[in-house]
Scaffold this motif. Structure first.
Motif, PDB file in Angstrom:
ATOM      1  N   LEU A  77      -2.730  11.667  -9.001  1.00 14.01           N
ATOM      2  CA  LEU A  77      -1.945  11.660  -7.768  1.00 14.01           C
ATOM      3  C   LEU A  77      -1.036  10.437  -7.780  1.00 14.01           C
ATOM      4  O   LEU A  77      -1.495   9.314  -7.946  1.00 14.01           O
ATOM      5  N   GLU A  78       0.243  10.686  -7.606  1.00 18.32           N
ATOM      6  CA  GLU A  78       1.227   9.621  -7.587  1.00 18.32           C
ATOM      7  C   GLU A  78       1.561   9.323  -6.133  1.00 18.32           C
ATOM      8  O   GLU A  78       1.929  10.210  -5.378  1.00 18.32           O
ATOM      9  N   VAL A  79       1.427   8.063  -5.720  1.00 20.60           N
ATOM     10  CA  VAL A  79       1.784   7.644  -4.371  1.00 20.60           C
ATOM     11  C   VAL A  79       3.141   6.952  -4.465  1.00 20.60           C
ATOM     12  O   VAL A  79       3.317   6.025  -5.260  1.00 20.60           O
ATOM     13  N   LEU A  80       4.088   7.418  -3.658  1.00 20.17           N
ATOM     14  CA  LEU A  80       5.449   6.907  -3.693  1.00 20.17           C
ATOM     15  C   LEU A  80       5.779   6.186  -2.406  1.00 20.17           C
ATOM     16  O   LEU A  80       5.341   6.598  -1.328  1.00 20.17           O
ATOM     17  N   ARG A  81       6.547   5.137  -2.503  1.00 20.26           N
ATOM     18  CA  ARG A  81       7.057   4.437  -1.332  1.00 20.26           C
ATOM     19  C   ARG A  81       8.558   4.443  -1.437  1.00 20.26           C
ATOM     20  O   ARG A  81       9.115   3.860  -2.371  1.00 20.26           O
ATOM     21  N   GLU A  82       9.206   5.130  -0.518  1.00 22.54           N
ATOM     22  CA  GLU A  82      10.658   5.289  -0.502  1.00 22.54           C
ATOM     23  C   GLU A  82      11.170   5.792  -1.845  1.00 22.54           C
ATOM     24  O   GLU A  82      12.165   5.328  -2.379  1.00 22.54           O
ATOM     25  N   GLY A  83      10.443   6.754  -2.433  1.00 21.67           N
ATOM     26  CA  GLY A  83      10.864   7.408  -3.664  1.00 21.67           C
ATOM     27  C   GLY A  83      10.467   6.713  -4.947  1.00 21.67           C
ATOM     28  O   GLY A  83      10.667   7.252  -6.022  1.00 21.67           O
ATOM     29  N   ARG A  84       9.886   5.530  -4.869  1.00 23.36           N
ATOM     30  CA  ARG A  84       9.479   4.796  -6.066  1.00 23.36           C
ATOM     31  C   ARG A  84       7.962   4.764  -6.159  1.00 23.36           C
ATOM     32  O   ARG A  84       7.274   4.621  -5.157  1.00 23.36           O
ATOM     33  N   GLN A  85       7.453   4.856  -7.378  1.00 22.77           N
ATOM     34  CA  GLN A  85       6.007   4.888  -7.575  1.00 22.77           C
ATOM     35  C   GLN A  85       5.375   3.575  -7.144  1.00 22.77           C
ATOM     36  O   GLN A  85       5.763   2.505  -7.581  1.00 22.77           O
ATOM     37  N   ALA A  86       4.374   3.693  -6.267  1.00 23.72           N
ATOM     38  CA  ALA A  86       3.651   2.519  -5.797  1.00 23.72           C
ATOM     39  C   ALA A  86       2.242   2.470  -6.372  1.00 23.72           C
ATOM     40  O   ALA A  86       1.672   1.397  -6.528  1.00 23.72           O
ATOM     41  N   ALA A  87       1.669   3.641  -6.688  1.00 24.94           N
ATOM     42  CA  ALA A  87       0.321   3.690  -7.246  1.00 24.94           C
ATOM     43  C   ALA A  87       0.122   5.017  -7.965  1.00 24.94           C
ATOM     44  O   ALA A  87       0.757   6.017  -7.632  1.00 24.94           O
ATOM     45  N   LEU A  88      -0.758   5.012  -8.941  1.00 23.99           N
ATOM     46  CA  LEU A  88      -1.149   6.222  -9.650  1.00 23.99           C
ATOM     47  C   LEU A  88      -2.667   6.294  -9.602  1.00 23.99           C
ATOM     48  O   LEU A  88      -3.356   5.401 -10.096  1.00 23.99           O
ATOM     49  N   LEU A  89      -3.184   7.326  -8.961  1.00 24.00           N
ATOM     50  CA  LEU A  89      -4.630   7.460  -8.771  1.00 24.00           C
ATOM     51  C   LEU A  89      -5.163   8.595  -9.629  1.00 24.00           C
ATOM     52  O   LEU A  89      -4.535   9.641  -9.759  1.00 24.00           O
ATOM     53  N   ARG A  90      -6.353   8.376 -10.171  1.00 19.96           N
ATOM     54  CA  ARG A  90      -7.023   9.396 -10.973  1.00 19.96           C
ATOM     55  C   ARG A  90      -8.463   9.527 -10.495  1.00 19.96           C
ATOM     56  O   ARG A  90      -9.001   8.632  -9.873  1.00 19.96           O
ATOM     57  N   GLY A  91      -9.058  10.640 -10.808  1.00 24.13           N
ATOM     58  CA  GLY A  91     -10.481  10.841 -10.559  1.00 24.13           C
ATOM     59  C   GLY A  91     -10.847  10.890  -9.088  1.00 24.13           C
ATOM     60  O   GLY A  91     -10.160  11.510  -8.272  1.00 24.13           O
TER      61      GLY A  91
END
Length: 95
Positions: free
Chosen positions: A36-50
């Motif tokens: 799951l990619e979390v974006l802030r104003e269109g830019r990647q802020a975090a990448l979550l797995r599991g």
């Protein structure tokens, strides 16, 4: 270039881009690999797995919009400016 705003009719205020209340600018995108990619104003802020990705998806799918925004802010560390934990441990605060 920005276009000029359309004239208001009947004295009403014109708002070309209404925003949702409590919108902190976060969005998310699910990837094919299950992350799951979390974006802030269109830019990647975090990448979550599991398990973290599954837990956040559960909140996003079952909670309100505001709850989802708060959850993404906490996950990315951008929660209320993000420096409260550091400030409480600063030498000036530990008299």
């Amino acid at each position: 270039m920005n276009k000029p705003a359309a004239p208001a009719e009947d004295g009403e205020d014109f708002n070309p881009a209404p925003t949702r209340p409590f919108d902190l600018g976060f969005s998310h995108r699910e990837r094919k690999d299950g992350s799951l990619e979390v974006l802030r104003e269109g830019r990647q802020a975090a990448l979550l797995r599991g398990n973290r990705a599954i837990a956040l998806l559960h909140i996003l799918n079952t909670g309100s919009f505001e709850q989802g925004q708060q959850a993404m802010a906490k996950i990315t560390g951008n929660y209320k400016r993000g420096n409260e934990g550091q400030a409480t441990r600063h030498p000036r605060r530990t008299g």
